[in-house]
Design a protein around this motif. Structure first.
Motif, short mmCIF file in Angstrom:
data_model
loop_
_atom_site.label_atom_id
_atom_site.label_comp_id
_atom_site.label_asym_id
_atom_site.label_seq_id
_atom_site.Cartn_x
_atom_site.Cartn_y
_atom_site.Cartn_z
N ARG A 18 -32.08 11.21 22.30
CA ARG A 18 -32.28 12.66 22.35
C ARG A 18 -31.03 13.33 22.92
O ARG A 18 -30.42 12.81 23.87
N ASN A 20 -30.73 16.11 24.66
CA ASN A 20 -30.88 16.59 26.04
C ASN A 20 -30.63 15.48 27.04
O ASN A 20 -29.94 15.68 28.06
N GLU A 21 -31.20 14.29 26.79
CA GLU A 21 -31.03 13.18 27.72
C GLU A 21 -29.59 12.66 27.69
O GLU A 21 -29.02 12.30 28.73
N SER A 23 -26.97 14.46 26.99
CA SER A 23 -26.13 15.47 27.64
C SER A 23 -26.18 15.35 29.16
O SER A 23 -25.17 15.55 29.84
N LYS A 24 -27.36 15.00 29.71
CA LYS A 24 -27.46 14.81 31.16
C LYS A 24 -26.60 13.64 31.60
O LYS A 24 -25.92 13.70 32.64
N ASP A 29 -23.21 20.19 28.08
CA ASP A 29 -24.30 20.88 27.40
C ASP A 29 -24.72 20.12 26.14
O ASP A 29 -23.88 19.49 25.48
N HIS A 30 -26.01 20.20 25.79
CA HIS A 30 -26.49 19.44 24.63
C HIS A 30 -25.85 19.91 23.33
O HIS A 30 -25.70 19.13 22.38
N THR A 31 -25.45 21.19 23.26
CA THR A 31 -24.79 21.67 22.04
C THR A 31 -23.42 21.01 21.87
O THR A 31 -22.99 20.77 20.73
#
Length: 297
Positions: A18, A20-21, A23-24, A29-31
């Motif tokens: 994913r 989001n995960e 990116s963390k 940022d996820h973008t």
């Protein structure tokens, strides 16, 4: 041209599934992650991930790229380790994931050996009785109760141990006598919270007592030990916890004993790192010296 940075983003998405995960883990940022993956796919001339509602899944081309990306990652980590470690003493950090019993009662008391050899090495010990960490590979070395998948990690059998039933003399003196397994129906059993237990080798209540249930439930082995030690009831405990404790007695020693296995797993790209080898050597020496663990080698 592919760059190491492209491959770093690619690996995090392949491991987490994913944006989001990933990116963390990357601290962006996820973008940004999405743009990097799109750029890499354009360079590769083919799609590396299938975008699905349940997450990003590697295509056949993406799966082939993983091994090359891990090789690059391993080389970069090894180069950094070589440049930052001096005189044989390791620096940086190493993260170890372990079941709560092994982590708290076996590994933690022996970390002084690692610290004495490598005082500048930071150790992160994450203990939990679950196996999600194997899927995300957020560790350098993991000890697990379930045999890992060779697709995800390099692994070996570390040790076997036995589970026995334990209670205090006080509890046994004030409750009904126990001469057979079925007598346990008249006693308080202590074990994990069933709804939170996702490790198959620890789903043992049915093997103790058909349709049995634990009246005292906690999600870690330290809680089981303390509950038994304070005469709340009878707990299945690893022999490396129960036998050294003079306050506890083994219950039904001839009728109940379950053997379980610990495995040690390392992400393939980290197997050559000195800090990983140092932890693996420590684990081998701990098991060799432990009276209630049998070496898996």
């Amino acid at each position: 041209m592919f760059t190491a940075d492209h491959l770093r983003f690619f690996l995090e998405v392949s491991r987490h599934g994913r944006l989001n995960e990933a990116s963390k883990a990357l601290g962006v940022d996820h973008t940004t992650v999405g743009r990097r993956i799109t750029s890499l796919e354009k360079l590769a001339g083919q799609r590396l991930f299938d975008r699905t509602p349940s997450g990003w899944r590697l295509t056949e081309a993406g799966d082939r790229l993983v091994g090359y990306a891990e090789t690059v990652e391993s080389a970069l980590i090894a180069a950094f380790e070589d440049q930052t470690s001096t005189m044989g003493s390791l620096t940086g950090s190493v993260r170890i994931a372990a079941p709560d019993g092994f982590g708290a009662f076996v590994l933690t008391p022996n970390l002084t050996k690692l610290r004495s050899r490598h005082p500048d090495l930071d150790v992160e010990l994450v203990t939990a009785t679950e196996h999600n960490s194997l899927n995300t590979r957020e560790f350098d070395v993991a000890i697990t109760l379930e045999q890992p998948s060779a697709r995800l990690v390099s692994y070996r059998k570390l040790a076997t141990y036995s589970l026995h039933l334990y209670a205090t003399r006080d509890y046994l003196a004030r409750t009904a006598a126990i001469s057979k397994i079925d007598d346990l129906r008249d006693h308080t059993l202590i074990w994990y919270v069933g709804a939170l237990l996702d490790v198959a080798p620890l789903r043992i209540l049915d093997s103790i007592l058909a349709d049995g249930r634990a009246q005292i439930q906690t999600n870690n082995i330290t809680g089981h030990w303390l509950a038994a030690k304070n005469s709340l009831g009878i707990a299945p405990l690893p022999s490396y916890i129960g036998e050294p404790d003079d306050a506890l007695e083994r219950v039904l020693p001839e009728q109940f004993s379950i053997d379980r296995t610990y495995w040690v797993a390392v992400p393939r790209e980290l197997t050559s790192l000195a800090r990983v080898k140092a932890v693996d050597e420590l684990l081998t020496s701990i098991v060799a010296d432990a009276p209630h663990l049998q070496s898996g080698q």
